[in-house]
Design an enzyme around this catalytic site. Structure first.
Site, PDB file in Angstrom:
ATOM      1  N   LYS A  61      -7.541  -1.527  -5.832  1.00 21.96           N
ATOM      2  CA  LYS A  61      -7.148  -1.972  -4.532  1.00 21.96           C
ATOM      3  C   LYS A  61      -8.417  -2.264  -3.710  1.00 21.96           C
ATOM      4  O   LYS A  61      -9.620  -1.946  -3.933  1.00 21.96           O
ATOM      5  CB  LYS A  61      -6.487  -0.814  -3.847  1.00 21.96           C
ATOM      6  CG  LYS A  61      -6.003  -0.773  -2.409  1.00 21.96           C
ATOM      7  CD  LYS A  61      -5.163   0.428  -2.192  1.00 21.96           C
ATOM      8  CE  LYS A  61      -4.330   0.545  -0.957  1.00 21.96           C
ATOM      9  NZ  LYS A  61      -3.603   1.793  -0.539  1.00 21.96           N
ATOM     10  N   SER A 137       0.837   1.484   0.710  1.00 21.97           N
ATOM     11  CA  SER A 137      -0.095   0.302   1.283  1.00 21.97           C
ATOM     12  C   SER A 137      -0.820  -0.471   0.074  1.00 21.97           C
ATOM     13  O   SER A 137      -1.130  -1.556  -0.012  1.00 21.97           O
ATOM     14  CB  SER A 137      -1.121   0.897   2.070  1.00 21.97           C
ATOM     15  OG  SER A 137      -1.934   1.661   1.266  1.00 21.97           O
ATOM     16  N   SER A 161       1.153   5.914  -0.767  1.00 24.10           N
ATOM     17  CA  SER A 161       0.825   4.444  -0.954  1.00 24.10           C
ATOM     18  C   SER A 161       0.703   4.014  -2.274  1.00 24.10           C
ATOM     19  O   SER A 161       0.429   2.944  -2.586  1.00 24.10           O
ATOM     20  CB  SER A 161      -0.658   4.244  -0.248  1.00 24.10           C
ATOM     21  OG  SER A 161      -0.178   4.178   1.263  1.00 24.10           O
TER      22      SER A 161
END
Length: 431
Positions: A61, A137, A161
């Site tokens: 990420k 997310s 997330s």
């Protein structure tokens, strides 16, 4: 047998073909990945291995530091930030285990919000149907694993997330007990609630990545019999407004688990959920801690545009007095202890990861009320594990028109037991 380098080149050529419209990755590390792939192939030729992660294509990420480049965390504000002096702790551990880190995946700005949209880098289309949201997310992480542009993707999970995109993209997502995996070099949202976890196609791959990141010896979870396993079903608030297809798939999964010898029992946790809701009514712990992370630009105004779905809640949280935050933390600690006692009677909780399947990207952009309602539903079940300091995993439920996950939740520190149970449930659902 295909070499790691050949596998990598197939993925890189796929990404090159869509480079003009790339929304899943924000940065590729093609040359470093080629070097890591070649090194893995060379080890294999002489019968040497760094372990089960050696040669695995991994994406991370866009909030993990990679030495020599700015960590953007899904925002344009950090584009001109100083380059990271060193890799994040988990990136360093993954490299040492032989992982081939292909690049950084897209995310919602500053890891806030669960829809998965990003106004700066574009919104990655869902791996199953590109017109639908990816969930956030860790949006790019879920899509990357779902579409096969990485074998494992590493995300962060503050309220769901990792598990929300796993659920909506039909892959496995694991949220470990917080603080088992070091947060050093990960851009923070909430020091209290942040966890780092993997997404992959299988529980075994998640378990290996988790062990490496936690500094443990990576092993595939040993099979466990579900006979006599105590499964708690927290019916009540967490089952309201569940889409019919999600509910039906969940009950079908439960039936298989029960037929394998597990003991199912309803368990009530609604009182604890209501108490926590009351304790965080004025501001969530994530928003209040995030407001501290971003206090400087919230006070002076942002130098570049920030997603209003991010800046709005952070601005409101920044106005709250310190006693509100301290009281919320203290109440949360007491409620986490109460939850620990409540869950002593079960091995795991089982519930839908998300009560809904992925809506369209367009519908979220066009209808603000629907977006707010959807975001609340996406976060509702997953955030329980963060708020009460538990570990949790999302497994794809079979036979659905669009993906949604089955979530298993275990007590603080019971990560290995949870992974063994999840591996057996995965086998059961696939048979």
């Amino acid at each position: 047998m295909q070499s790691v380098r050949d596998h990598l080149e197939i993925i890189l050529s796929r990404l090159a073909a869509r480079a003009d419209d790339e929304r899943v990755f924000t940065r590729l590390h093609a040359e470093a990945a080629r070097a890591a792939a070649d090194a893995s192939d060379a080890r294999k030729r002489v019968g040497v291995t760094l372990g089960p992660l050696d040669g695995t294509i991994v994406s991370i990420k866009d909030l993990f530091d990679v030495a020599g480049e700015a960590t953007m965390a899904g925002s344009l504000m950090l584009k001109t930030a100083a380059p990271a002096p060193r890799d994040a702790a988990i990136v360093s551990r993954l490299r040492q285990a032989g992982a081939v880190i292909i690049g950084k995946t897209n995310m919602t700005e500053f890891a806030f919000t669960a829809i998965g949209d990003n106004m700066h880098h574009g919104t990655p289309g869902n791996a199953m149907e590109a017109s639908r949201i990816p969930g956030g997310s860790s949006s790019g992480a879920g899509v990357s694993v779902g579409e096969g542009t990485s074998e494992i993707s590493i995300g962060s999970d503050t309220g769901g997330s990792v598990r929300i995109p796993a659920s909506l993209n039909g892959v496995v997502g694991f949220k470990p007990t917080a603080r088992r995996v070091p947060l050093a070099g990960a851009f923070p949202l909430s020091a209290t609630l942040d966890s780092i976890g993997p997404l992959a196609r299988t529980v075994a791959r998640c378990a290996v990545a988790d062990a490496v990141m936690a500094g443990e010896a990576p092993t595939t979870p040993a099979p466990i019999s579900l006979g006599g396993l105590r499964v708690g079903i927290p019916r009540g608030a967490l089952f309201a407004d569940t889409e019919a297809e999600v509910a039906a798939a969940f009950e079908c999964c439960l039936g298989k688990v029960e037929r394998s010898g597990a003991r199912l029992a309803d368990i009530s946790i609604d009182d604890l959920l209501a108490d926590l809701r009351a304790a965080t009514k004025r501001g969530s712990i994530a928003a209040m801690e995030g407001a501290e992370v971003h206090a400087d630009w919230l006070a002076t105004g942002a130098s570049v545009p920030v997603d209003p779905h991010v800046s709005g809640p952070l601005s409101r949280a920044a106005m709250l007095p310190a006693p509100v935050y301290i009281r919320a933390l203290r109440r949360r600690a007491a409620l986490a202890a109460a939850m620990e006692d409540r869950l002593a009677s079960v091995d795991v909780l089982a519930l839908p990861t998300t009560p809904v399947m992925a809506p369209t990207i367009v519908s979220m952009a066009e209808d603000a009320a629907l977006r707010d309602r959807t975001e609340g539903l996406l976060l509702r079940n997953t955030q329980v594990a963060n708020q009460f300091d538990l570990c949790a995993i999302s497994l794809p439920m079979p036979g659905m028109t669009l993906p949604a996950g089955l979530m298993l939740v275990a007590r603080n520190g019971h990560d290995h037991h949870l992974l063994r149970i999840a591996a057996e449930v995965e086998r059961l659902l696939g048979s």
